[in-house]
Design an enzyme around this catalytic site. Structure first.
Site, PDB file in Angstrom:
ATOM      1  N   PRO A 153       0.811  -1.363  -0.067  1.00 32.81           N
ATOM      2  CG  PRO A 153      -0.813  -1.519   1.726  1.00 32.81           C
ATOM      3  CD  PRO A 153       0.644  -1.886   1.185  1.00 32.81           C
ATOM      4  CD  GLU A 154       4.298   2.044  -3.590  1.00 31.39           C
ATOM      5  OE1 GLU A 154       4.655   3.193  -4.123  1.00 31.39           O
ATOM      6  OE2 GLU A 154       4.921   0.900  -3.798  1.00 31.39           O
TER       7      GLU A 154
ATOM      8  CE  LYS B  24       4.665   5.192   1.036  1.00 26.59           C
ATOM      9  NZ  LYS B  24       5.885   4.267   1.398  1.00 26.59           N
TER      10      LYS B  24
ATOM     11  NE  ARG C 159       4.603 -10.712   4.950  1.00 27.98           N
ATOM     12  CZ  ARG C 159       5.182 -10.586   3.612  1.00 27.98           C
ATOM     13  NH1 ARG C 159       5.820  -9.638   3.115  1.00 27.98           N
ATOM     14  NH2 ARG C 159       4.997 -11.573   2.786  1.00 27.98           N
TER      15      ARG C 159
ATOM     16  NE  ARG D 175      16.438  16.926   1.960  1.00 26.55           N
ATOM     17  CZ  ARG D 175      16.118  16.007   2.616  1.00 26.55           C
ATOM     18  NH1 ARG D 175      16.717  14.749   2.614  1.00 26.55           N
ATOM     19  NH2 ARG D 175      14.948  15.942   2.947  1.00 26.55           N
TER      20      ARG D 175
ATOM     21  NE  ARG E  89      12.755  -0.718   1.462  1.00 27.50           N
ATOM     22  CZ  ARG E  89      12.983  -1.632   2.513  1.00 27.50           C
ATOM     23  NH1 ARG E  89      13.820  -2.422   2.230  1.00 27.50           N
ATOM     24  NH2 ARG E  89      12.498  -1.133   3.514  1.00 27.50           N
TER      25      ARG E  89
END
Length: 296
Positions: free
Chosen positions: A2-3, A59, A125, A168, A278
């Site tokens: 879920p994003e 989210k 989970r 950044r 990732r």
DNA sequence: ATCCTATCCTGGCTGC
DNA sequence: TGCAGCCAGGATAGGA
């Protein structure tokens, strides 16, 4: 997982069955699900509250409740104002839906409604979290802007993104996953957005030019908008909409989970690598590698 | 400032 | 066929 598009779908589909309903009781089957307050205070604080609306920030989903008295509260609610927010995060395998069955498999918390149905939080989970707060700031970590606007933010635009990227010096992939930089993107939609923008996941953020930033801003808005229209992505047994259907956006993936298959733009084989632990999918031909990959 | 690792979890997959 | 072991993956904390 879920994003932003999946959470937006959950919020939209829960509006009709939840708005105006009163929570008549709450059960917590896995106490760690409740981030705050204590599970007992959580149950007590929700009983008797009526749902006035639903919203999303990044989210997180937010169920807005009126100030109806909870047992033990002074008139007008515990703080006199009475406003309460049921805030939740689905993490990887969480699901929120309205069901006839109060306790389907993997239920971690369940809320009885005044129409005899139940608002059910399921999570294989057990990483998902719920919280009951008066203000979002009590539970939300610092979050970047909303890519599609809302909460006082305009939609993501190239000029802002260009400046933010230059401020950044991080690799694009981890930076875009950082919720304090931009809210709502996860592994899937970062990979899809970078591919559309033809930017390599290891490119240093401060080396993205204005045209690249414009492409990226547009790509992010488009990918999220299209994914919402398809009700999110389901590529495993986990994500389902509150109505119980899988999403449809997985059929539109151009790189995510397509390792070895041809890039829809240039035909080269899609590659997979690990970036910050990732899984990262990209096209080695049309997402040009940075000359000196950023950082060690 | 940024990166890396461990942690939290368990179903599902891989490999022997 | 059976089973042990590994892995994914969002967020966070703590160390480098």
């Amino acid at each position: 997982m879920p994003e932003l598009p999946e959470v937006e779908t959950v919020v939209r589909q829960l509006r009709a069955p939840l708005t105006g309903r009163t929570l008549t009781g709450a059960r917590v089957l896995w106490p760690a699900t409740v981030a705050r307050p204590s599970p007992a205070a959580f149950r007590r604080g929700l009983a008797g509250r009526r749902v006035t609306g639903l919203a999303r920030r990044g989210k997180y989903f937010v169920i807005e409740l009126d100030g109806g008295r909870a047992e033990g509260d002074p008139p007008g609610g515990p703080d006199g104002a009475g406003g309460r927010l049921l805030v939740g995060h689905l993490r990887m395998t969480g699901r929120m839906s309205v069901e006839d069955d109060p306790q389907p498999p993997f239920t971690r918390a369940s809320f009885a409604l005044d129409d005899g149905r139940h608002l059910v939080f399921r999570d294989v989970r057990k990483f998902g979290r719920l919280a009951l707060v008066r203000r979002l700031g009590e539970v939300l970590p610092p979050l970047g802007p909303e890519p599609l606007g809302g909460h006082g933010f305009p939609g993501l635009d190239g000029a802002w993104l260009h400046a933010a990227l230059r401020a950044r010096r991080r690799r694009l992939k981890p930076l875009l996953l950082d919720q304090s930089f931009l809210a709502g993107l996860g592994n899937i939609y970062v990979d899809e957005s970078l591919h559309r923008a033809r930017l390599h996941p290891l490119r240093a953020s401060d080396r993205v030019g204005r045209p690249g930033a414009e492409r990226l801003a547009t790509a992010i808005r488009e990918v999220l908008t299209e994914a919402i229209a398809k009700q999110g992505s389901s590529f495993d047994a986990f994500y389902r909409t509150p109505e119980g259907r899988p999403g449809d956006y997985q059929h539109e993936f151009r790189v995510y989970g397509r390792t070895g298959q041809p890039c829809p733009r240039c035909g080269a084989a899609i590659r997979r690598m690990l970036v910050g632990q990732r899984g990262t999918h990209y096209c080695g031909r049309c997402q040009r590698a940075p000359r000196a990959p950023a950082a060690p």
